[in-house]
Design a protein around this motif. Structure first.
Motif, PDB file in Angstrom:
ATOM      1  N   CYS A 228       0.841  -1.322  -0.010  1.00  0.00           N
ATOM      2  CA  CYS A 228       0.027  -0.128   0.096  1.00  0.00           C
ATOM      3  C   CYS A 228       1.164   1.378   0.034  1.00  0.00           C
ATOM      4  N   TRP A 229       0.421   2.415   0.376  1.00  0.00           N
ATOM      5  CA  TRP A 229       1.243   3.633   0.078  1.00  0.00           C
ATOM      6  C   TRP A 229       2.318   3.702   1.039  1.00  0.00           C
ATOM      7  N   ARG A 230       2.073   3.401   2.166  1.00  0.00           N
ATOM      8  CA  ARG A 230       3.442   3.501   2.989  1.00  0.00           C
ATOM      9  C   ARG A 230       3.264   2.461   4.028  1.00  0.00           C
ATOM     10  N   ILE A 231       4.572   1.718   3.931  1.00  0.00           N
ATOM     11  CA  ILE A 231       4.534   0.563   4.791  1.00  0.00           C
ATOM     12  C   ILE A 231       5.656   0.482   5.957  1.00  0.00           C
ATOM     13  N   PHE A 232       5.604   0.089   6.937  1.00  0.00           N
ATOM     14  CA  PHE A 232       6.928  -0.107   7.891  1.00  0.00           C
ATOM     15  C   PHE A 232       6.922  -1.674   8.073  1.00  0.00           C
ATOM     16  N   LEU A 233       8.242  -2.360   7.909  1.00  0.00           N
ATOM     17  CA  LEU A 233       8.403  -3.602   8.236  1.00  0.00           C
ATOM     18  C   LEU A 233       9.734  -3.725   9.485  1.00  0.00           C
ATOM     19  N   GLY A 234       9.261  -4.357  10.478  1.00  0.00           N
ATOM     20  CA  GLY A 234      10.129  -4.272  11.550  1.00  0.00           C
ATOM     21  C   GLY A 234      11.131  -5.288  11.546  1.00  0.00           C
ATOM     22  N   ARG A 235      11.853  -5.583  12.511  1.00  0.00           N
ATOM     23  CA  ARG A 235      12.942  -6.590  12.543  1.00  0.00           C
ATOM     24  C   ARG A 235      12.479  -8.061  12.539  1.00  0.00           C
ATOM     25  N   HIS A 236      11.247  -8.235  12.947  1.00  0.00           N
ATOM     26  CA  HIS A 236      10.793  -9.692  12.666  1.00  0.00           C
ATOM     27  C   HIS A 236      10.441  -9.924  11.371  1.00  0.00           C
ATOM     28  N   TYR A 237      10.434  -9.167  10.358  1.00  0.00           N
ATOM     29  CA  TYR A 237      10.259  -9.352   9.197  1.00  0.00           C
ATOM     30  C   TYR A 237      11.541  -9.932   8.530  1.00  0.00           C
ATOM     31  N   GLN A 238      12.478  -9.677   9.140  1.00  0.00           N
ATOM     32  CA  GLN A 238      13.895 -10.108   8.518  1.00  0.00           C
ATOM     33  C   GLN A 238      13.989 -11.628   8.670  1.00  0.00           C
ATOM     34  N   LYS A 239      12.956 -12.316   9.474  1.00  0.00           N
ATOM     35  CA  LYS A 239      12.939 -13.724   9.446  1.00  0.00           C
ATOM     36  C   LYS A 239      12.492 -14.175   7.982  1.00  0.00           C
ATOM     37  N   LEU A 240      11.891 -13.319   7.221  1.00  0.00           N
ATOM     38  CA  LEU A 240      11.354 -13.682   5.819  1.00  0.00           C
ATOM     39  C   LEU A 240      12.194 -12.961   4.791  1.00  0.00           C
ATOM     40  N   PHE A 241      12.736 -11.751   5.144  1.00  0.00           N
ATOM     41  CA  PHE A 241      13.174 -10.987   4.033  1.00  0.00           C
ATOM     42  C   PHE A 241      14.898 -10.628   4.651  1.00  0.00           C
ATOM     43  N   ALA A 242      15.875 -10.961   4.287  1.00  0.00           N
ATOM     44  CA  ALA A 242      17.197 -10.356   4.534  1.00  0.00           C
ATOM     45  C   ALA A 242      16.962  -8.970   4.245  1.00  0.00           C
ATOM     46  N   LYS A 243      17.506  -8.095   5.452  1.00  0.00           N
ATOM     47  CA  LYS A 243      17.467  -6.670   5.225  1.00  0.00           C
ATOM     48  C   LYS A 243      18.114  -5.742   4.065  1.00  0.00           C
ATOM     49  N   PRO A 244      19.139  -6.525   3.486  1.00  0.00           N
ATOM     50  CA  PRO A 244      19.689  -5.823   2.316  1.00  0.00           C
ATOM     51  C   PRO A 244      18.473  -5.992   1.217  1.00  0.00           C
ATOM     52  N   LEU A 245      17.704  -7.362   1.148  1.00  0.00           N
ATOM     53  CA  LEU A 245      17.042  -7.538  -0.077  1.00  0.00           C
ATOM     54  C   LEU A 245      15.772  -6.329  -0.034  1.00  0.00           C
ATOM     55  N   LEU A 246      15.385  -5.841   1.313  1.00  0.00           N
ATOM     56  CA  LEU A 246      14.539  -4.881   1.548  1.00  0.00           C
ATOM     57  C   LEU A 246      14.956  -3.631   1.218  1.00  0.00           C
ATOM     58  N   LEU A 247      16.079  -3.516   1.454  1.00  0.00           N
ATOM     59  CA  LEU A 247      16.771  -1.979   1.086  1.00  0.00           C
ATOM     60  C   LEU A 247      17.037  -1.876  -0.583  1.00  0.00           C
ATOM     61  N   GLU A 248      16.954  -2.832  -1.062  1.00  0.00           N
ATOM     62  CA  GLU A 248      17.246  -2.667  -2.598  1.00  0.00           C
ATOM     63  C   GLU A 248      16.056  -3.085  -3.400  1.00  0.00           C
ATOM     64  N   ILE A 249      14.782  -2.990  -2.809  1.00  0.00           N
ATOM     65  CA  ILE A 249      13.507  -2.873  -3.387  1.00  0.00           C
ATOM     66  C   ILE A 249      13.364  -1.825  -4.525  1.00  0.00           C
ATOM     67  N   GLN A 250      12.863  -2.165  -5.700  1.00  0.00           N
ATOM     68  CA  GLN A 250      13.089  -1.315  -6.817  1.00  0.00           C
ATOM     69  C   GLN A 250      11.639  -0.513  -7.164  1.00  0.00           C
ATOM     70  N   GLN A 251      11.673   0.560  -7.759  1.00  0.00           N
ATOM     71  CA  GLN A 251      10.509   1.477  -8.059  1.00  0.00           C
ATOM     72  C   GLN A 251       9.598   1.681  -7.207  1.00  0.00           C
ATOM     73  N   VAL A 252      10.224   2.242  -6.230  1.00  0.00           N
ATOM     74  CA  VAL A 252       9.345   2.823  -4.948  1.00  0.00           C
ATOM     75  C   VAL A 252       9.820   4.378  -4.764  1.00  0.00           C
ATOM     76  N   GLU A 253       8.895   5.009  -4.185  1.00  0.00           N
ATOM     77  CA  GLU A 253       9.178   6.600  -4.385  1.00  0.00           C
ATOM     78  C   GLU A 253      10.326   6.668  -3.061  1.00  0.00           C
ATOM     79  N   SER A 254      10.246   5.924  -2.268  1.00  0.00           N
ATOM     80  CA  SER A 254      11.509   5.839  -1.289  1.00  0.00           C
ATOM     81  C   SER A 254      11.559   4.909  -0.259  1.00  0.00           C
ATOM     82  N   VAL A 255      12.697   4.753   0.260  1.00  0.00           N
ATOM     83  CA  VAL A 255      13.138   3.530   1.247  1.00  0.00           C
ATOM     84  C   VAL A 255      14.122   4.116   2.482  1.00  0.00           C
ATOM     85  N   ASN A 256      13.436   3.922   3.456  1.00  0.00           N
ATOM     86  CA  ASN A 256      14.319   4.847   4.775  1.00  0.00           C
ATOM     87  C   ASN A 256      14.365   3.807   5.899  1.00  0.00           C
TER      88      ASN A 256
END
Length: 442
Positions: A184-212
């Motif tokens: 959706c428009w804005r989403i926050f994924l905390g540390r627990h989500y890194q059991k599914l997605f490695a943090k570098p994978l999340l930081l490299e998500i493409q074609q979004v307005e911003s990643v912080n």
């Protein structure tokens, strides 16, 4: 008030301590009173006129491990908190002009909470949330006509009633291993989500307005204006975010999946998460069959060990048949399906998974003489009304060498353009305690 003129906010905080709890609850009351004037409050299901001093004392008396639910509301807006143990779930529905006026203050309020305790959060148009998450046909009358609902994909609910298949929508909320997955428009994924997605994978998500990064979590903004969610470009960004996280690969509620090629695939082993992302020559996310680059990541969320490898090439046999038995020269893939939730007895899903297992191109010729096997696990009652003739018609471009049927199994031997595939429909209970390859009958 029209749903499209409101913003829906949800956040979950966890691992709270008693001292932190008092500050968090006090801040919630302050921001709530800043945003709107409540007419009533509902405390653990009991409605009563809003009394600030009474509510303030109740919040002061709250303790970790309590189970307390409080809602403040007026005709157009509402906010609520649910304290359960050391977890706090907060929801708000705000008018568009309220959110836009207080946006900077409200986002700062959320960030301060999420930075230290954030598990998950999102902000989105309430209209978008309703459109993508309302499956009941009559409930959709609130925001669309019967004619509009008629055009949407359908499925059967658990009680057999006809419902909208929300799995096809980019903003559908699903749950996997206890966490919410959505886009959706804005989403926050905390540390627990890194059991599914490695943090570098999340930081490299493409074609979004911003990643912080915020604390140990990550904020994503997919597009600029939440109230323009139904613009074609924004819906495309929303779907691509969902595809890049592989949400539809991890969880679905229609019994058969979305029947679309993945952009990423997963393998889980205790504390280790392995992913393969598919990319084109420009290193952009793309469907599996079109990929020319493959990004393989291995992450152990217990030891924090992380490895990544990007390589150019083509798909091999393992991409389609993850289980290979060299001794018997067999390679296998499987799916667990619930065709009773579909309107066509699972026919479209059966065809999709069969074609995905026989209409492929691989460069690795090592396995060209191996027997390719697709196991489709279905409930035993699905054999009583299995669409055999309809499936044969769907596969008319293939040669069907053999069909073998028993009470709790059905076997197809197929050939197309020199490729052979054995398809086994098997009672789910029959294989519960057996090795998936050993259960096959020769």
């Amino acid at each position: 008030m029209d749903a499209k003129q409101r913003l829906y906010s949800l956040s979950q905080l966890h691992h709270l301590e008693q001292n932190d709890l008092q500050v968090i609850l006090t801040d919630w009351l302050i921001i709530s009173r800043l945003l709107f004037e409540p007419d009533e409050m509902i405390i653990n299901g009991v409605e009563q006129p809003f009394k600030q001093n009474e509510l303030k004392q109740l919040l002061i008396d709250c303790r970790i491990n309590d189970d307390v639910w409080v809602q403040l509301k007026n005709k157009y807006e509402e906010t609520s908190i649910h304290l359960l143990g050391d977890t706090l779930l907060e929801k708000s529905i705000l008018q568009k002009h309220t959110f836009e006026y207080w946006e900077v203050v409200y986002l700062d309020y959320l960030n301060q909470r999420l930075e230290k305790f954030g598990s998950f959060a999102y902000l989105r148009s309430y209209e978008e949330y309703l459109f993508h998450n309302t499956s009941d046909l009559s409930d959709r009358r609130i925001f669309e006509s019967a004619e509009e609902t008629q055009e949407l994909p359908k499925m059967k609910g658990l009680n057999g009633d006809l419902t909208v298949d929300c799995n096809t929508f980019p903003g559908y909320d699903v749950f996997y291993k206890g966490v919410c997955l959505t886009s959706c428009w804005r989403i926050f994924l905390g540390r627990h989500y890194q059991k599914l997605f490695a943090k570098p994978l999340l930081l490299e998500i493409q074609q979004v307005e911003s990643v912080n990064e915020v604390g140990s979590g990550i904020w994503f903004e997919l597009y600029k204006d939440p109230f323009q969610w139904n613009e074609p470009a924004n819906l495309k960004f929303q779907q691509l975010f969902r595809d890049q996280l592989g949400i539809s690969q991890l969880a679905y509620t229609n019994g058969v999946g979305t029947l679309r090629q993945p952009y990423i695939e997963f393998a889980f082993d205790d504390t280790i998460v392995q992913t393969v992302q598919y990319q084109n020559d420009q290193f952009q996310p793309i469907e599996k069959s079109q990929a020319s680059y493959f990004v393989t990541r291995t992450y152990d969320f217990l030891t924090n060990h992380y490895q990544v490898n990007r390589m150019k090439g083509g798909l091999n046999a393992l991409a389609y048949f993850p289980w290979i038995d060299d001794d018997s020269e067999r390679m296998m893939n499987y799916r667990v399906l619930y065709p009773e939730l579909t309107l066509d007895k699972g026919l479209r899903a059966f065809e999709y998974y069969i074609r995905s297992s026989i209409e492929y191109e691989i460069q690795d010729m090592r396995y060209q003489d191996y027997t390719a096997i697709l196991q489709l696990f279905i409930p035993k009652h699905a054999f009583l009304d299995f669409p055999t003739e309809e499936l044969k018609k769907r596969l008319k471009d293939m040669t069907i060498h053999q069909i073998s049927r028993k009470n709790d199994s059905l076997t197809f031997s197929l050939e197309k353009e020199g490729k052979h595939l054995m398809v086994y429909f098997i009672d789910q209970k029959k294989v519960a305690a057996k090795n998936r390859l050993d259960v096959l009958e020769n």
